[in-house]
Enzyme design. Structure first.
Site, PDB file in Angstrom:
ATOM      1  CG  ASN A   9      -1.672   1.229   1.461  1.00 46.06           C
ATOM      2  OD1 ASN A   9      -1.774   2.065   0.565  1.00 46.06           O
ATOM      3  ND2 ASN A   9      -2.240   1.381   2.654  1.00 46.06           N
ATOM      4  CD1 TRP A  10       3.265   0.984  -3.079  1.00 49.50           C
ATOM      5  CD2 TRP A  10       3.266   2.289  -4.896  1.00 49.50           C
ATOM      6  NE1 TRP A  10       3.848   0.276  -4.090  1.00 49.50           N
ATOM      7  CE2 TRP A  10       3.858   1.049  -5.225  1.00 49.50           C
ATOM      8  CE3 TRP A  10       3.162   3.260  -5.892  1.00 49.50           C
ATOM      9  CZ2 TRP A  10       4.342   0.765  -6.507  1.00 49.50           C
ATOM     10  CZ3 TRP A  10       3.626   2.988  -7.167  1.00 49.50           C
ATOM     11  CH2 TRP A  10       4.223   1.749  -7.461  1.00 49.50           C
ATOM     12  CE  LYS A  11      -0.062   3.285   4.757  1.00 52.15           C
ATOM     13  NZ  LYS A  11       0.042   3.405   6.208  1.00 52.15           N
ATOM     14  CG  HIS A  95      -5.699   1.948   5.228  1.00 50.19           C
ATOM     15  ND1 HIS A  95      -5.239   2.975   6.046  1.00 50.19           N
ATOM     16  CD2 HIS A  95      -4.698   1.054   5.132  1.00 50.19           C
ATOM     17  CE1 HIS A  95      -4.000   2.687   6.405  1.00 50.19           C
ATOM     18  NE2 HIS A  95      -3.645   1.537   5.871  1.00 50.19           N
ATOM     19  CD  GLU A  97      -2.818   5.633   6.719  1.00 53.43           C
ATOM     20  OE1 GLU A  97      -2.788   5.672   5.471  1.00 53.43           O
ATOM     21  OE2 GLU A  97      -1.935   5.071   7.397  1.00 53.43           O
ATOM     22  CD  GLU A 167      -3.305  -2.406   7.370  1.00 55.35           C
ATOM     23  OE1 GLU A 167      -2.183  -2.627   6.892  1.00 55.35           O
ATOM     24  OE2 GLU A 167      -3.966  -1.407   7.094  1.00 55.35           O
ATOM     25  N   GLY A 173       2.789   2.381  10.583  1.00 54.25           N
ATOM     26  CA  GLY A 173       3.730   3.476  10.384  1.00 54.25           C
ATOM     27  C   GLY A 173       4.476   3.883  11.648  1.00 54.25           C
ATOM     28  CB  SER A 213       5.594  -1.722  11.783  1.00 54.42           C
ATOM     29  OG  SER A 213       5.189  -0.388  12.044  1.00 54.42           O
ATOM     30  N   GLY A 234       2.999  -1.054   4.180  1.00 57.47           N
ATOM     31  CA  GLY A 234       3.040   0.355   3.817  1.00 57.47           C
ATOM     32  C   GLY A 234       4.453   0.804   3.510  1.00 57.47           C
ATOM     33  N   GLY A 235       5.127   1.382   4.498  1.00 59.24           N
ATOM     34  CA  GLY A 235       6.453   1.966   4.298  1.00 59.24           C
ATOM     35  C   GLY A 235       7.457   1.065   3.597  1.00 59.24           C
TER      36      GLY A 235
HETATM   37  P1  PGA Z   1       3.079   0.359   7.511  1.00 63.22           P
HETATM   38  O1  PGA Z   1       1.572   0.559   6.914  1.00 63.22           O
HETATM   39  O2  PGA Z   1       3.594  -0.934   6.922  1.00 63.22           O
HETATM   40  O3  PGA Z   1       3.837   1.561   7.024  1.00 63.22           O
HETATM   41  O4  PGA Z   1       2.946   0.294   8.986  1.00 63.22           O
HETATM   42  C1  PGA Z   1       0.704  -0.517   6.752  1.00 63.22           C
HETATM   43  C2  PGA Z   1      -0.622  -0.059   6.198  1.00 63.22           C
HETATM   44  O5  PGA Z   1      -1.122   0.987   6.623  1.00 63.22           O
HETATM   45  O6  PGA Z   1      -1.223  -0.730   5.327  1.00 63.22           O
END
Ligand code: PGA
Length: 251
Positions: A9-11, A95, A97, A167, A173, A213, A234-235
């Site tokens: 997930n590149w956000k 998600h 966010e 999640e 993050g 993470s 994500g990251g």
């Molecule tokens: P993260 O994000 O790996 O940067 O913690 C995961 C996500 O929100 O899908």
């Protein structure tokens, strides 16, 4: 058995050049293997180019959101049909966010789930508790409401096209990863809810990703947990040097 499903997930990250460089590297270095499914979920504006860049590759392309409505006067929104039209076959919905920054409710997420499935997109439905909710002992109640709310009215046959992502918000993050025990408990709980809502055989086929993470150095122990069937990353999905070792985790 469930094939592990690892999605990036590149956000709202990367620019066009970096996005194309990343998928070029993934395409070149990800060995086609039938024991793992892989996907990338870029921002909307790069989707069409990423779809083209990955044409013929086993790596699937997904969006990070879609509109619940079919079409019309919804300024700034992107429909499921548009995503399908450009060759995207997957969408992340609910998600944290979207829920916590943009106020998406279970009802809205549920309408998006129905729209996406009816349009032929597969869905990754995210659920997860905040730190405050965990500390108040409400983790199960929170993920239950999100799972049941998000899947309201979805029939068992459609569950072949739905992945659940657990999640924990406090792990997203933050570098704070859930322990294998913490992930295992919630994943087993979610599997039990799916069994109650559908059937044992349908629940046994649904993949439940862990997200929060995930990194090359913790992916293996998380994937070793019984009900953990993949990861939403994500990251660490933003560079080939981090994402490839995650895709190719040693089983
Ligand atoms: P993260 O994000 O790996 O940067 O913690 C995961 C996500 O929100 O899908």
């Amino acid at each position: 058995m469930r094939t592990p499903f690892l999605a990036g997930n590149w956000k709202m990250n990367l620019d066009r050049r970096a996005a194309l460089d990343l998928v070029a590297a993934l395409r070149e270095r990800f060995a086609d293997r039938d024991d793992v499914d892989a996907a990338v979920c870029p921002p909307f504006v790069y989707l069409a180019e990423v779809v083209r860049a990955l044409d013929g590759s086993p790596i699937r392309v997904g969006a990070q959101n879609c509109c619940d409505e079919e079409s019309g006067a919804f300024t700034g929104e992107v429909s499921a049909a548009m995503l399908k039209d450009i060759g995207c076959d997957l969408v992340i919905l609910g998600h944290s966010e979207r829920r916590h920054v943009y106020g998406e409710t279970d009802e809205l997420v549920n309408r998006k789930v129905h729209r996406a499935l009816a349009t032929g997109l597969d869905v990754i439905l995210c659920v997860g508790e905040t730190l405050e909710e965990r500390e108040a002992g409400r983790t199960e109640a929170v993920v239950r409401a999100q799972l049941q709310g998000g899947l309201e009215g979805v029939d068992g046959a459609a569950m072949e096209r739905v992945t659940i992502a657990y999640e924990p918000v406090w792990a997203i993050g933050t570098g704070k990863v859930a322990t294998p025990e913490q992930a295992g408990e919630v994943h087993a709980y979610l599997r039990g809810l799916l069994t109650g809502r559908f059937s044992e055989s349908i629940a046994a086929g649904v993949r439940i990703q862990y997200g929060g993470s995930v990194k090359p150095d913790n992916v293996r122990e998380l994937m070793a947990v019984a009900d953990v069937d993949g990861a939403l990353v994500g990251g660490a999905a933003l560079t080939p040097d981090n994402f490839l070792p995650i895709l190719e985790f040693d089983r």
